[in-house]
Design a protein around this motif. Structure first.
Motif, mmCIF file in Angstrom:
data_model
loop_
_atom_site.group_PDB
_atom_site.id
_atom_site.type_symbol
_atom_site.label_atom_id
_atom_site.label_comp_id
_atom_site.label_asym_id
_atom_site.label_seq_id
_atom_site.Cartn_x
_atom_site.Cartn_y
_atom_site.Cartn_z
ATOM 1 N N MET A 200 0.829 -1.205 0.000
ATOM 2 C CA MET A 200 0.000 0.000 0.000
ATOM 3 C C MET A 200 0.864 1.256 0.000
ATOM 4 O O MET A 200 0.521 2.255 -0.646
ATOM 5 C CB MET A 200 -0.923 -0.004 1.217
ATOM 6 C CG MET A 200 -2.126 -0.922 1.079
ATOM 7 S SD MET A 200 -3.167 -0.522 -0.355
ATOM 8 C CE MET A 200 -3.606 1.171 -0.008
ATOM 9 N N ASN A 201 1.974 1.237 0.696
ATOM 10 C CA ASN A 201 2.883 2.389 0.689
ATOM 11 C C ASN A 201 3.426 2.639 -0.708
ATOM 12 O O ASN A 201 3.591 3.796 -1.123
ATOM 13 C CB ASN A 201 4.031 2.162 1.679
ATOM 14 C CG ASN A 201 3.581 2.286 3.129
ATOM 15 O OD1 ASN A 201 2.597 2.955 3.424
ATOM 16 N ND2 ASN A 201 4.310 1.654 4.039
ATOM 17 N N GLU A 202 3.723 1.563 -1.437
ATOM 18 C CA GLU A 202 4.200 1.717 -2.815
ATOM 19 C C GLU A 202 3.161 2.435 -3.668
ATOM 20 O O GLU A 202 3.486 3.317 -4.465
ATOM 21 C CB GLU A 202 4.505 0.345 -3.417
ATOM 22 C CG GLU A 202 5.684 -0.371 -2.786
ATOM 23 C CD GLU A 202 5.825 -1.793 -3.289
ATOM 24 O OE1 GLU A 202 4.892 -2.253 -3.984
ATOM 25 O OE2 GLU A 202 6.844 -2.433 -2.976
ATOM 26 N N VAL A 203 1.904 2.060 -3.491
ATOM 27 C CA VAL A 203 0.834 2.685 -4.274
ATOM 28 C C VAL A 203 0.694 4.154 -3.902
ATOM 29 O O VAL A 203 0.569 5.019 -4.777
ATOM 30 C CB VAL A 203 -0.501 1.946 -4.045
ATOM 31 C CG1 VAL A 203 -1.628 2.631 -4.806
ATOM 32 C CG2 VAL A 203 -0.382 0.493 -4.484
ATOM 33 N N ARG A 204 0.689 4.460 -2.622
ATOM 34 C CA ARG A 204 0.533 5.847 -2.178
ATOM 35 C C ARG A 204 1.677 6.727 -2.633
ATOM 36 O O ARG A 204 1.504 7.936 -2.842
ATOM 37 C CB ARG A 204 0.396 5.889 -0.656
ATOM 38 C CG ARG A 204 -0.883 5.239 -0.125
ATOM 39 C CD ARG A 204 -1.101 5.582 1.334
ATOM 40 N NE ARG A 204 -2.290 4.929 1.863
ATOM 41 C CZ ARG A 204 -2.272 3.830 2.597
ATOM 42 N NH1 ARG A 204 -1.116 3.255 2.915
ATOM 43 N NH2 ARG A 204 -3.395 3.296 3.048
ATOM 44 N N ALA A 207 3.953 4.519 -7.084
ATOM 45 C CA ALA A 207 4.528 3.408 -7.859
ATOM 46 C C ALA A 207 3.432 2.729 -8.676
ATOM 47 O O ALA A 207 2.280 2.641 -8.264
ATOM 48 C CB ALA A 207 5.180 2.400 -6.924
ATOM 49 N N MET A 208 3.809 2.255 -9.862
ATOM 50 C CA MET A 208 2.855 1.579 -10.748
ATOM 51 C C MET A 208 3.432 0.208 -11.074
ATOM 52 O O MET A 208 3.904 -0.067 -12.175
ATOM 53 C CB MET A 208 2.656 2.399 -12.025
ATOM 54 C CG MET A 208 1.515 1.930 -12.886
ATOM 55 S SD MET A 208 -0.070 2.242 -12.110
ATOM 56 C CE MET A 208 -1.174 1.811 -13.452
ATOM 57 N N LEU A 209 3.414 -0.681 -10.084
ATOM 58 C CA LEU A 209 3.999 -2.001 -10.241
ATOM 59 C C LEU A 209 2.939 -2.966 -10.744
ATOM 60 O O LEU A 209 1.951 -3.242 -10.059
ATOM 61 C CB LEU A 209 4.580 -2.482 -8.909
ATOM 62 C CG LEU A 209 5.649 -1.571 -8.284
ATOM 63 C CD1 LEU A 209 6.092 -2.112 -6.934
ATOM 64 C CD2 LEU A 209 6.836 -1.425 -9.218
#
Length: 333
Positions: A200-204, A207-209
């Motif tokens: 969730m931190n990556e999304v916030r 990041a577009m993984l």
């Protein structure tokens, strides 16, 4: 950004980028049947359907086999997991899967049943919290899935439980019923929560993984996913995927079925948009919704009338015809 729920936690861990893509909500006859059966289980009207009764009987048989009993059971318990604070709470709602009370930073989810299992053994009594999920599809579902880990983590945090048992009770259309269970330690569940929080931190952070995998099958963003679209283009391009070696045929079949499902979802969405004033199309055309009708004869009613006039079995059978055709069916290996 779209909301993560417990049922989508596996997709979050596999491909967090799907939360930033547009979603299409897909429905199917099987999905609606599952919803109806869950409603039967929620209201405890197990006798209303043979599959709901089979699921309930399997659950009771599992208790008898393992020695556990569930004196108090709560159905359709909505909960929310706070990934930042590592806490969980019960949600108050006004309807089926109502998550309006969940905060933006929370991951909501609904357990079909939560209970405290008790083992009344004279020398080694025991008790443990348990989360149960009813499944009515044909494909086997494991009790240690990401969804069950997330629901079990919510229960563990709400009740400060050192361990939680997750139980899948499955009653597929073929008339069978079985139970799978998995016991999680609190450490296992907190490690799962940590991984969810990291994704969730990556999304916030923007990041577009995007990662293809088993969770793509029911992904609501598959119609807009670059990797999914590339796979579909490879299939439908002139010449198709080229010569198909035997070892590639099985995976390609699965990709074709998934592509067809996504295309059907896109078509349904376009039809819904055309239901009003129509949908503009290239070339000066317009897609509109029209009503048509056709009349057919009720075979059973006709047979009843014929028998009422004294027709014999031979005469009735002479009016019927059998059409033989070839089709495919996916079965267990």
């Amino acid at each position: 950004m779209n909301r993560v729920t417990a049922s989508g936690s596996g997709r979050l861990l596999q491909c967090s980028g799907h939360l930033r893509l547009p979603w299409l909500r897909e429905t199917s006859t099987a999905a609606q049947e599952g919803t109806d059966l869950h409603a039967v289980m929620e209201t405890k009207r197990y006798q209303d359907h043979p599959r709901s009764l089979a699921a309930w009987d399997a659950w009771k048989a599992w208790q008898a086999e393992t020695g556990w009993s569930a004196p108090v059971m709560r159905n359709e318990l909505a909960m929310a997991l706070n990934l930042e604070a590592r806490t969980a709470r019960e949600l108050s709602g006004v309807g089926h899967r109502d998550y309006s009370a969940a905060m933006p930073h929370e991951v909501p989810g609904t357990a079909d049943m939560v209970c405290e299992l008790v083992k009344r053994h004279p020398t080694s009594p025991d008790q443990v919290w348990c989360v149960v999920d009813w499944k009515f599809g044909q494909e086997p579902v494991e009790a240690d899935s990401a969804q069950m880990r997330t629901l079990a983590a919510m229960v563990a945090l709400m009740h400060d439980a050192p361990r939680v048992i997750a139980v899948i009770v499955q009653a597929p259309p073929d008339g069978t019923a079985w139970v799978r269970s998995h016991e999680f330690s609190r450490d296992d569940l907190m490690a799962h929560v940590d991984m969810m929080a990291e994704s969730m931190n990556e999304v916030r952070e923007g990041a577009m993984l995007l990662q293809r995998g088993s969770e793509c099958r029911y992904c609501p963003a598959a119609h807009a996913c670059p990797s999914q679209l590339a796979a579909m283009r490879a299939i439908v391009a002139p010449g198709g995927p080229g010569p198909i070696p035997p070892e590639r045929a099985g995976p390609l079949w699965a990709e074709v079925q998934q592509a067809r499902k996504r295309l059907d979802a896109i078509e349904d969405a376009c039809k819904a948009m055309a239901a009003g004033d129509g949908l503009p199309l290239p070339g000066g055309k317009r897609l509109v919704v029209v009503q048509r009708s056709r009349t057919s004869m009720d075979a059973k009613q006709l047979e009843a009338i014929a028998r009422g006039h004294g027709a014999s079995d031979e005469e009735i059978n002479a009016c019927s015809k059998t059409t033989t055709y070839t089709t495919t069916q996916e079965i267990k290996a």
